[in-house]
Enzyme design. Sequence first.
Site, PDB file in Angstrom:
ATOM      1  N   ARG A 107     -67.803 -16.095 108.425  1.00  0.00           N
ATOM      2  CA  ARG A 107     -66.781 -15.730 107.325  1.00  0.00           C
ATOM      3  C   ARG A 107     -65.458 -15.007 108.461  1.00  0.00           C
ATOM      4  NH1 ARG A 107     -71.531 -14.758 103.950  1.00  0.00           N
ATOM      5  NH2 ARG A 107     -72.230 -12.858 105.237  1.00  0.00           N
ATOM      6  N   GLU A 118     -72.199  -4.234 110.972  1.00  0.00           N
ATOM      7  CA  GLU A 118     -72.268  -4.753 109.439  1.00  0.00           C
ATOM      8  C   GLU A 118     -73.367  -5.572 109.286  1.00  0.00           C
ATOM      9  OE1 GLU A 118     -68.857  -5.749 107.439  1.00  0.00           O
ATOM     10  OE2 GLU A 118     -67.520  -4.545 108.740  1.00  0.00           O
ATOM     11  N   TYR A 127     -70.102 -15.939 113.823  1.00  0.00           N
ATOM     12  CA  TYR A 127     -69.669 -15.505 112.573  1.00  0.00           C
ATOM     13  C   TYR A 127     -68.884 -16.683 111.655  1.00  0.00           C
ATOM     14  CZ  TYR A 127     -69.760 -12.159 108.633  1.00  0.00           C
ATOM     15  OH  TYR A 127     -69.875 -11.762 107.548  1.00  0.00           O
ATOM     16  N   HIS A 160     -62.912 -11.348 113.477  1.00  0.00           N
ATOM     17  CA  HIS A 160     -63.822 -12.329 114.333  1.00  0.00           C
ATOM     18  C   HIS A 160     -63.091 -13.451 115.065  1.00  0.00           C
ATOM     19  CE1 HIS A 160     -66.091 -10.349 110.718  1.00  0.00           C
ATOM     20  NE2 HIS A 160     -67.028 -10.408 111.419  1.00  0.00           N
ATOM     21  N   GLU A 216     -61.590  -3.476 105.080  1.00  0.00           N
ATOM     22  CA  GLU A 216     -63.101  -3.218 104.873  1.00  0.00           C
ATOM     23  C   GLU A 216     -63.918  -2.618 105.597  1.00  0.00           C
ATOM     24  OE1 GLU A 216     -63.753  -3.843 101.275  1.00  0.00           O
ATOM     25  OE2 GLU A 216     -61.681  -4.497 101.148  1.00  0.00           O
ATOM     26  N   ASP A 253     -66.481  -4.008 111.271  1.00  0.00           N
ATOM     27  CA  ASP A 253     -65.464  -5.100 111.539  1.00  0.00           C
ATOM     28  C   ASP A 253     -64.051  -4.267 111.653  1.00  0.00           C
ATOM     29  OD1 ASP A 253     -67.554  -6.692 111.539  1.00  0.00           O
ATOM     30  OD2 ASP A 253     -66.640  -7.805 109.694  1.00  0.00           O
TER      31      ASP A 253
END
Length: 790
Positions: free
Chosen positions: A289, A9, A287, A332, A86, A82
């Site tokens: 978020r 992504e 990462y 993550h 989503e 991910d």
Amino acid sequence: MAKNLVIVESPAKAKTIESFLGKDYMVKSSFGHIRDLDKNKLSVDIQHDFTPQYEIPREKKKVIEELLAAARKAEIIWLASDEDREGEAIAWHLYEVLGLEESHTRRIVFHEITKKAIQQAIENPRFIDFNLVDAQQARRVLDRLVGYELSPLLWKKVKPALSAGRVQSVAVRLIVEREFEIRNFNPTDYFRVTGLFQLPNKDEKAQLTAELDQRLPTKEATLEFLNHIIGSTYTVINVEKKPGKRSPAAPFTTSTLQQEAARKLGFSVARTMMIAQQLYESGLITYMRTDSVNLSDLALAMAQDEIIKLYGKEYSNTRQYTTRTKGAQEAHEAIRPTSMERHQAGENEAQRKLYELIWKRTMASQMSDALLEKTTITIAISKTNHYHFISRGEVVIFDGFLKVYSESVDEETDEMNAEILPPVSTGDELKEKSITAVQKFTPPPYRYTEASLVKKLEELGIGRPSTYAPIISTIQKREYVEKKDHAGIEKTAHILTLKNGKIKEETKVEKWGAEKGKLTPTDIGILVTQFLMNNFENIMDYQFTARVEKEFDEIAEGKLKWNKMIQRFYWPFHETVVKTQQTQEKVKGERLLGVDPVSGKNVYAKIGRFGAMVQLGESKDPTGQKPRFASLRKNQSIETITLEEALSLFKLPRSVGMYMEKEIIASTGRFGPYLLYNSVFYSLPKDEDPLVIDQEKAIQIIEEKNRKEAAKIIKTFPERPDVVIQNGRYGPYIKIGSENIPIPKKVAPESLDLQQCLELQKKYLESKANPSEMKETPAQKKKSKSKGKK
DNA sequence: CAGTGAGCGAGCTTCCGCTTGACTT
């Protein structure tokens, strides 16, 4: 040519992974979602199983073309988006849009970017999980249906261009409800009694502070108590020592990073995310978020090494934290430095500060508990058995993680800060120096800050790490809430001091309930929330998201069909929308303020098409007279505006005076107070009031702006006064009438002549008309048609 | 950028969640 194409992504992630995989693998990025519902229409086919109509937005076409070209040359396409709902949907959209074949496609997932994790993922591919994709489609469609049916209802019933949604409306509700709690809050008062004692056989400085074990309800009761204990002796009757410990907080998630950066560094949520993104793109942190507190084995080992190296073995305590956040998807790792050996990093002060915070938090999370000794001293009062003085202290025996980091809290507690106590023993007689009773008022609930709102939303399972910052910005952009200072109320507190057998009485004025920069609802925010609460209690319920999430989970497990779920939700919801449309009156929030003494007409405050306003006279006056209107100022609200304030608003626009034989007008418009002079607008600074500003000050403001405007000008052309080269926020540009044409970087702006300026304009307009050779999107087609071109 | 607010009507506004540059004045 690479035989394998891996699609992730994020481009920064792509770069890292490519370095792990070697030359047979090409790693590219999808830059998030590649397809979505068309935002110009509902794009959900209600009549046919709620089939979504996806489209590729214009800005994504280039990405798709590149991926398509790479995919054609590759043997195997690895969809490595991910590992969450989503991400699964992104994988599926890629599969569809790129026209991939199942036999050449692998779906892989990893939740940490380490060589080992990537290799393991490659060894254990699967295929797209369509149930999970369906769960995402359900989420997407539900949000679209709620947002795109409720928003138009608000346009009709409250004000155009408003919005409502599963997440934002509940966020506003939290803020509105907190405001009402504060309004309805009745403070109680009490007296807190503190004794200051001299230790026996010690010098003057050896003192002990202790608090009475009960709060006293009234001044009378306090006076009675103090009178009663005059002449008492004070004896230590118990010294209790208990071991205690404190454990470090878990590593950062998006939400906790936002909270700590706000508390410790004073960063807004948006600023924190922007700086974290920069650190991430520089490869300094993982990462940013994420909802996971998990650390990779690699990170744990790195932290352990570093802790032992810096502080010694006894400071190391490797631990893994478990996520308790509702609905966490843990795609993550927690936010951590990519290398624990890098103690400092960043290109500027803000980056360095945020990096340091992340480094310390990560280190601390892997360090030993702090060991404490908690001491409680109980002091008896000879003239009463009902009360005691208590002194609590705390000594750090072993600092452990406190060596690097301690978490901040939002609100100061009323308890005394624990500190080191002087040595005393049971039986010690203490000498009274003074006994002070201070009147305290219980504080109202605190208004939300950006960060505390994020914390609350996360607790309720509403919103995702990628949306916390946008939510805050949306509800402010819609003017549902604003950051505001609250002056608080002045309260007089009584202070009674007993010293040398005498009671002295004083008072102290203090601010109660004062707050700075807190999220506060506007009139519109309150009215919209009330409207939605009255008609859509279900969606406004704090548990609504949690309930639908449960159903999304069932869809993901294959136990429920996604369109079945949507159907069950939609029809009753839609019926309510239709019913509300037909039955509910327009929300005006009208309040009668009083009667204008001059005209004898009523004065109202209400919501109009352009926001809050005051109205002089009736909307439907039988004599046919039209009412006068005026907008409220930024710091005014329908709920609090007085008749006097309203009447003064009708005094605008007013003439301030003359300057160079032309009149200066002062007024307030959509963008706040302004001066109008020579048909140019001059915004008034915050501290100027259009009602009181005088000619002298007005001229000063006009001259100031004219000077600044003149300073921006690089070149003018006498033969074409409408063409000006000037400096702007984004560098030099040419202004031709109301059009702005950027100047290419390699061209020196002062060297341009009129001819060249006009050529640049022509080129610019051409490039704007055809942004690229890409195919036209439906939206563009519509535009060019309406202009009658081609 | 702006002085609205009636009433009519056309055309517009709007969701949440992934992700960064291209773009702006």
